[in-house]
Design a protein around this motif. Structure first.
Motif, PDB file in Angstrom:
ATOM      1  N   SER A  44     -18.278   0.805  -5.289  1.00 24.06           N
ATOM      2  CA  SER A  44     -18.072   1.002  -6.724  1.00 24.06           C
ATOM      3  C   SER A  44     -18.634   2.366  -7.121  1.00 24.06           C
ATOM      4  CB  SER A  44     -18.789  -0.083  -7.529  1.00 24.06           C
ATOM      5  OG  SER A  44     -18.230  -1.348  -7.284  1.00 24.06           O
ATOM      6  N   GLY A  45     -17.922   3.049  -8.022  1.00 24.89           N
ATOM      7  CA  GLY A  45     -18.401   4.353  -8.455  1.00 24.89           C
ATOM      8  C   GLY A  45     -17.745   4.794  -9.748  1.00 24.89           C
ATOM      9  N   ILE A  46     -18.265   5.881 -10.313  1.00 26.91           N
ATOM     10  CA  ILE A  46     -17.737   6.446 -11.558  1.00 26.91           C
ATOM     11  C   ILE A  46     -17.408   7.910 -11.307  1.00 26.91           C
ATOM     12  CG2 ILE A  46     -18.175   6.890 -14.010  1.00 26.91           C
ATOM     13  CD1 ILE A  46     -20.396   4.749 -13.873  1.00 26.91           C
ATOM     14  N   ILE A  47     -16.235   8.346 -11.786  1.00 24.13           N
ATOM     15  CA  ILE A  47     -15.817   9.744 -11.678  1.00 24.13           C
ATOM     16  C   ILE A  47     -15.604  10.271 -13.087  1.00 24.13           C
ATOM     17  CG2 ILE A  47     -14.049  11.329 -10.810  1.00 24.13           C
ATOM     18  CD1 ILE A  47     -13.419   9.063  -8.703  1.00 24.13           C
TER      19      ILE A  47
ATOM     20  N   GLU B 238     -12.195  13.090   0.223  1.00 27.34           N
ATOM     21  CA  GLU B 238     -13.006  13.157   1.441  1.00 27.34           C
ATOM     22  C   GLU B 238     -14.338  12.448   1.241  1.00 27.34           C
ATOM     23  OE1 GLU B 238     -15.231  16.853   3.156  1.00 27.34           O
ATOM     24  OE2 GLU B 238     -13.203  16.889   3.980  1.00 27.34           O
ATOM     25  N   LEU B 239     -14.968  12.679   0.077  1.00 23.19           N
ATOM     26  CA  LEU B 239     -16.236  12.010  -0.237  1.00 23.19           C
ATOM     27  C   LEU B 239     -16.064  10.492  -0.224  1.00 23.19           C
ATOM     28  CD1 LEU B 239     -19.238  12.211  -1.489  1.00 23.19           C
ATOM     29  CD2 LEU B 239     -18.062  11.851  -3.674  1.00 23.19           C
ATOM     30  N   LEU B 240     -15.021  10.001  -0.885  1.00 23.30           N
ATOM     31  CA  LEU B 240     -14.826   8.553  -1.004  1.00 23.30           C
ATOM     32  C   LEU B 240     -14.503   7.927   0.347  1.00 23.30           C
ATOM     33  CD1 LEU B 240     -12.919   8.106  -4.386  1.00 23.30           C
ATOM     34  CD2 LEU B 240     -15.334   8.455  -3.937  1.00 23.30           C
ATOM     35  N   ARG B 241     -13.660   8.578   1.129  1.00 27.52           N
ATOM     36  CA  ARG B 241     -13.235   7.984   2.408  1.00 27.52           C
ATOM     37  C   ARG B 241     -14.314   8.072   3.478  1.00 27.52           C
ATOM     38  NH1 ARG B 241      -6.860   9.900   2.714  1.00 27.52           N
ATOM     39  NH2 ARG B 241      -6.042   8.108   1.555  1.00 27.52           N
ATOM     40  N   GLN B 242     -15.064   9.156   3.489  1.00 30.70           N
ATOM     41  CA  GLN B 242     -16.035   9.348   4.561  1.00 30.70           C
ATOM     42  C   GLN B 242     -17.395   8.731   4.255  1.00 30.70           C
ATOM     43  OE1 GLN B 242     -16.286  13.464   5.725  1.00 30.70           O
ATOM     44  NE2 GLN B 242     -14.141  13.588   6.304  1.00 30.70           N
TER      45      GLN B 242
ATOM     46  N   VAL C  95      -8.332  12.541 -16.541  1.00 35.13           N
ATOM     47  CA  VAL C  95      -8.730  11.178 -16.184  1.00 35.13           C
ATOM     48  C   VAL C  95      -7.520  10.412 -15.665  1.00 35.13           C
ATOM     49  CG1 VAL C  95      -9.397   8.934 -17.164  1.00 35.13           C
ATOM     50  CG2 VAL C  95     -10.745  10.982 -17.674  1.00 35.13           C
ATOM     51  N   GLU C  96      -6.422  10.453 -16.422  1.00 27.14           N
ATOM     52  CA  GLU C  96      -5.208   9.728 -16.036  1.00 27.14           C
ATOM     53  C   GLU C  96      -4.665  10.240 -14.698  1.00 27.14           C
ATOM     54  OE1 GLU C  96      -3.795   7.216 -17.584  1.00 27.14           O
ATOM     55  OE2 GLU C  96      -4.587   7.222 -19.623  1.00 27.14           O
ATOM     56  N   GLU C  97      -4.587  11.562 -14.566  1.00 22.79           N
ATOM     57  CA  GLU C  97      -4.047  12.158 -13.338  1.00 22.79           C
ATOM     58  C   GLU C  97      -4.895  11.805 -12.122  1.00 22.79           C
ATOM     59  OE1 GLU C  97      -4.072  16.249 -14.360  1.00 22.79           O
ATOM     60  OE2 GLU C  97      -2.454  16.076 -15.835  1.00 22.79           O
ATOM     61  N   THR C  98      -6.214  11.840 -12.282  1.00 23.55           N
ATOM     62  CA  THR C  98      -7.106  11.542 -11.156  1.00 23.55           C
ATOM     63  C   THR C  98      -7.023  10.074 -10.763  1.00 23.55           C
ATOM     64  OG1 THR C  98      -8.612  13.296 -11.896  1.00 23.55           O
ATOM     65  CG2 THR C  98      -9.483  11.689 -10.340  1.00 23.55           C
ATOM     66  N   ALA C  99      -6.983   9.190 -11.758  1.00 22.45           N
ATOM     67  CA  ALA C  99      -6.869   7.756 -11.455  1.00 22.45           C
ATOM     68  C   ALA C  99      -5.554   7.465 -10.734  1.00 22.45           C
ATOM     69  CB  ALA C  99      -6.973   6.940 -12.743  1.00 22.45           C
ATOM     70  N   ASP C 100      -4.459   8.070 -11.202  1.00 25.45           N
ATOM     71  CA  ASP C 100      -3.159   7.875 -10.544  1.00 25.45           C
ATOM     72  C   ASP C 100      -3.193   8.398  -9.114  1.00 25.45           C
ATOM     73  OD1 ASP C 100      -2.136   6.729 -12.813  1.00 25.45           O
ATOM     74  OD2 ASP C 100      -1.080   8.533 -13.512  1.00 25.45           O
ATOM     75  N   PHE C 101      -3.800   9.564  -8.911  1.00 25.71           N
ATOM     76  CA  PHE C 101      -3.902  10.153  -7.578  1.00 25.71           C
ATOM     77  C   PHE C 101      -4.665   9.235  -6.631  1.00 25.71           C
ATOM     78  CE2 PHE C 101      -6.753  12.565  -4.731  1.00 25.71           C
ATOM     79  CZ  PHE C 101      -5.811  13.096  -3.859  1.00 25.71           C
ATOM     80  N   LEU C 102      -5.806   8.714  -7.083  1.00 27.14           N
ATOM     81  CA  LEU C 102      -6.605   7.849  -6.218  1.00 27.14           C
ATOM     82  C   LEU C 102      -5.877   6.544  -5.910  1.00 27.14           C
ATOM     83  CD1 LEU C 102     -10.159   8.366  -7.756  1.00 27.14           C
ATOM     84  CD2 LEU C 102      -9.270   9.306  -5.623  1.00 27.14           C
ATOM     85  N   CYS C 103      -5.205   5.986  -6.901  1.00 24.59           N
ATOM     86  CA  CYS C 103      -4.417   4.769  -6.652  1.00 24.59           C
ATOM     87  C   CYS C 103      -3.342   5.032  -5.605  1.00 24.59           C
ATOM     88  CB  CYS C 103      -3.793   4.267  -7.949  1.00 24.59           C
ATOM     89  SG  CYS C 103      -4.962   3.520  -9.112  1.00 24.59           S
ATOM     90  N   GLY C 104      -2.714   6.208  -5.684  1.00 23.14           N
ATOM     91  CA  GLY C 104      -1.708   6.592  -4.701  1.00 23.14           C
ATOM     92  C   GLY C 104      -2.277   6.740  -3.303  1.00 23.14           C
ATOM     93  N   GLN C 105      -3.593   6.955  -3.226  1.00 22.17           N
ATOM     94  CA  GLN C 105      -4.270   7.081  -1.932  1.00 22.17           C
ATOM     95  C   GLN C 105      -4.893   5.757  -1.482  1.00 22.17           C
ATOM     96  OE1 GLN C 105      -4.227   9.871  -0.049  1.00 22.17           O
ATOM     97  NE2 GLN C 105      -2.945  10.844  -1.606  1.00 22.17           N
ATOM     98  N   GLY C 106      -4.559   4.673  -2.173  1.00 17.38           N
ATOM     99  CA  GLY C 106      -5.038   3.363  -1.769  1.00 17.38           C
ATOM    100  C   GLY C 106      -6.417   2.990  -2.278  1.00 17.38           C
ATOM    101  N   ILE C 107      -6.924   3.729  -3.265  1.00 19.16           N
ATOM    102  CA  ILE C 107      -8.244   3.440  -3.837  1.00 19.16           C
ATOM    103  C   ILE C 107      -8.062   2.725  -5.171  1.00 19.16           C
ATOM    104  CG2 ILE C 107     -10.333   4.505  -4.803  1.00 19.16           C
ATOM    105  CD1 ILE C 107      -9.963   6.708  -2.665  1.00 19.16           C
ATOM    106  N   ASP C 108      -8.813   1.658  -5.384  1.00 21.55           N
ATOM    107  CA  ASP C 108      -8.698   0.844  -6.597  1.00 21.55           C
ATOM    108  C   ASP C 108      -9.387   1.569  -7.748  1.00 21.55           C
ATOM    109  OD1 ASP C 108      -8.381  -1.114  -8.463  1.00 21.55           O
ATOM    110  OD2 ASP C 108      -9.498  -2.668  -7.387  1.00 21.55           O
TER     111      ASP C 108
END
Length: 604
Positions: free
Chosen positions: A232-235, A222-226, A243-256
């Motif tokens: 560019s950002g760091i999580i 929600e933070l990233l989309r809204q 780290v791996e799970e979150t990166a995969d999740f964001l990629c699945g949501q169309g975020i680079d």
């Protein structure tokens, strides 16, 4: 009296008309041969404090940096400015090492970057004896502190520099240090007699927000989309798996998004870091292994999905946002499990009791920042010994939380923990204790006949969320403990007694009913709005800069910062002389890029 040589270098090489803050005082002091310990927040221009003196004083400035992976970018940025810079590290072949060594000995270098473990080798020390040294700069000096958030044992040997070269000035620099850490840096580096320059720790362009953890991935998305679509950002996450799970999740949501942690091979880490630095709109999901020395100016947000271990670590990590001075966000999702996890890590640590006490103290300061009802920035700056007033640009200022008398609620909770243990001889986790307090008749409650206890249902007036907040805050204040050996069950502490006896009043925090993003602070609106015609020119200049950066193999900001391109777009210089007056356009860049820029300005 300002050193005119320093101002001339600042204008000619870096393209700036004047120093900022305490830069001038530091530069003049080091040029005159004095030792210095410099504390400046990220983005305040620490590097100029040693780069300018190194260009004024005779000899080569030797920069000690732990950041092997970033030395190339630092040297590339200086080379673009016409500075003769090089590095020595393990990524180079023998021929390149010999060439750099020759250049140093023959006085052909202005700055030489070296990692501390290499600097202290016999070969490197012998090399330095053969050349002329202008100064020693010890970057990321907090790495010498064993109580700091990023201790590097190889830094402990750097006190030998003064013994070997007593006439060469030394400047140690860091963005993060309490008074105690500052004294430790001075002691360990032999800088007890050095002049200390301490700037304000305030980063007014960063909005600090800490939200109660409730489906953190959804909250992050929600933070990233809204608010940060395409930024560019760091999580930051605590574990490699997360780290791996979150990166995969964001990629699945169309975020680079890309992962970064110590478990990845060196080539993958280097490639991911290079992409993050060189491309726009890339999100890095990382452990704290990533970030020190990152000079990318347009990081628009830093998010934490896990609680940092200390305020110093939190400040260092969030400080990587908004280095360009424009609006940025420091966001964290925080919950009961974070408190339990950090307490367990301390309890299970192999460190001695002194280490555990210090770690617990650092954690308590971090928890205090999370649970405060006052301005986050006031609390954060006070930790570093700086007084300030409410900022108007953090969540507690924009949507003030409620402070309520939680004494009675705390007594009910502690009584329930006591009764469950006293009358049934067992301890239970927070979830079950809350079910008992709220009078929930579920299988577990009925199995243990906890509905027959006097505390059953006495907390029905509060919601599950409210009770989780009470538990979290009591753990944060050490008024209740988590027994990790007994599957995370709750237990009373020495401090529980004063609450149960009514000898202590507890004011607790309750979250506001709506998110803090609904109101805007004038302090946060620092992005420059350009007129339409200037915006078009700015876009064209950024496209040109991207092409140049790719051809040179460097990040775009190494060519020019956005702030410089914006000023060009507004001023529309018609000659090289006018272009040279713009901040950030030094002599070398004017010569290299002036004609191309004027050509593009002319088209508009």
């Amino acid at each position: 009296m300002a050193d005119e040589r320093a101002l001339e270098v600042l204008r000619r090489v870096f393209g700036y008309d004047h120093f900022r803050g305490s830069q001038q005082d530091v530069v003049d002091h080091v040029i005159a041969g004095g030792d210095a310990l410099v504390l400046m927040p990220t983005g305040a221009g620490k590097s100029l404090c040693y780069q300018v003196p190194a260009l004024v004083r005779p000899g080569t400035g030797v920069v000690v940096s732990p950041l092997i992976a970033l030395m190339q970018d630092q040297v590339d940025a200086l080379t673009e400015l016409g500075v003769r810079a090089a590095f020595l590290n393990s990524t180079q072949d023998y021929a390149r090492v010999r060439e750099v060594e020759r250049a140093f000995v023959e006085g052909e270098l202005d700055l030489l970057y070296v990692a501390p473990e290499r600097l202290l080798t016999d070969r490197c020390l012998a090399l330095l004896e053969r050349g002329r040294i202008a100064l020693f700069a010890i970057d990321e000096a907090h790495c010498v502190s064993q109580w700091g958030h990023d201790f590097r044992p190889e830094y402990l040997g750097l006190s030998a520099l003064h013994e070997r070269w007593p006439e060469v000035p030394r400047i140690a620099l860091t963005a993060t240090a309490t008074h105690a850490t500052r004294q430790e840096i001075a002691n360990r580096l032999g800088l007890d007699g050095a002049r200390q320059f301490v700037s304000s720790f305030d980063r007014p362009n960063i909005r600090y927000r800490i939200v109660e953890k409730n489906d953190p991935r959804r909250q992050l998305l929600e933070l990233l989309r809204q608010e940060h679509q395409g930024d560019s950002g760091i999580i930051y996450c605590l574990s490699r798996a997360k780290v791996e799970e979150t990166a995969d999740f964001l990629c699945g949501q169309g975020i680079d998004a890309m992962p970064y942690h110590a478990g990845l091979d060196a080539a993958t880490r280097a490639a991911n870091q290079a992409r993050f630095l060189r491309e726009d709109g890339v999100v890095m999901v990382a452990t704290i292994a990533f970030g020190m020395g990152i000079d990318k100016p347009d990081v628009r947000f830093v998010a934490h999905l896990d609680l940092p271990k200390s305020v110093e670590g939190y400040y260092q990590e969030t400080g990587r946002a908004g280095r360009d001075g424009l609006a940025a966000t420091a966001w964290m999702a925080y919950g009961l499990q974070d408190v339990v996890q950090q307490r367990r890590m301390i309890d299970e640590s192999t460190g001695d009791e002194a280490y555990k006490r210090r770690s617990a103290s650092m954690l308590e300061a971090m928890l205090g920042l999370c649970e405060t009802v006052e301005c986050r920035r006031v609390r954060l700056l006070r930790y570093f010994g700086e007084q300030s007033g409410p900022c108007g640009n953090c969540d507690t200022c924009l949507e003030p939380p409620q402070a309520w008398d939680g004494t009675e609620a705390a007594q009910k909770l502690l009584s329930a923990v006591y009764r469950l243990w006293k009358e049934r001889g067992q301890r239970f986790g927070a979830g079950h204790v809350i079910d008992v307090l709220r009078g929930k008749r579920n299988d577990k409650v009925e199995q243990y006949r906890h509905d027959e206890l006097s505390v059953f249902g006495i907390g029905a007036d509060l919601s599950d969320k409210d009770w989780r907040g009470v538990v979290r805050q009591l753990i944060a204040q050490s008024l209740i403990a988590v027994d990790h050996e007994a599957y995370g069950t709750l237990a009373l502490t020495e401090g529980s007694r004063s609450v149960l006896k009514g000898e202590r009043t507890l004011m607790l925090r309750r979250e506001p009913p709506k998110p803090a993003r609904t109101r805007e602070s004038p302090r946060a609106r620092s992005t420059v709005t350009l007129p339409p015609e200037a915006e078009a020119l700015f876009t064209a200049l950024r496209a040109w800069r991207g092409e140049v950066a790719r051809s040179h193999g460097v990040p775009a900001y190494v060519i020019f910062h956005d702030a410089t391109l914006r000023e060009i777009a507004l001023a529309r210089p018609g000659s090289l002389g006018e272009l040279g007056e713009i901040s950030g356009v030094g002599a070398r860049k004017l010569e290299a890029y002036g004609s191309e820029i004027l050509e593009r300005v002319g088209k508009f």
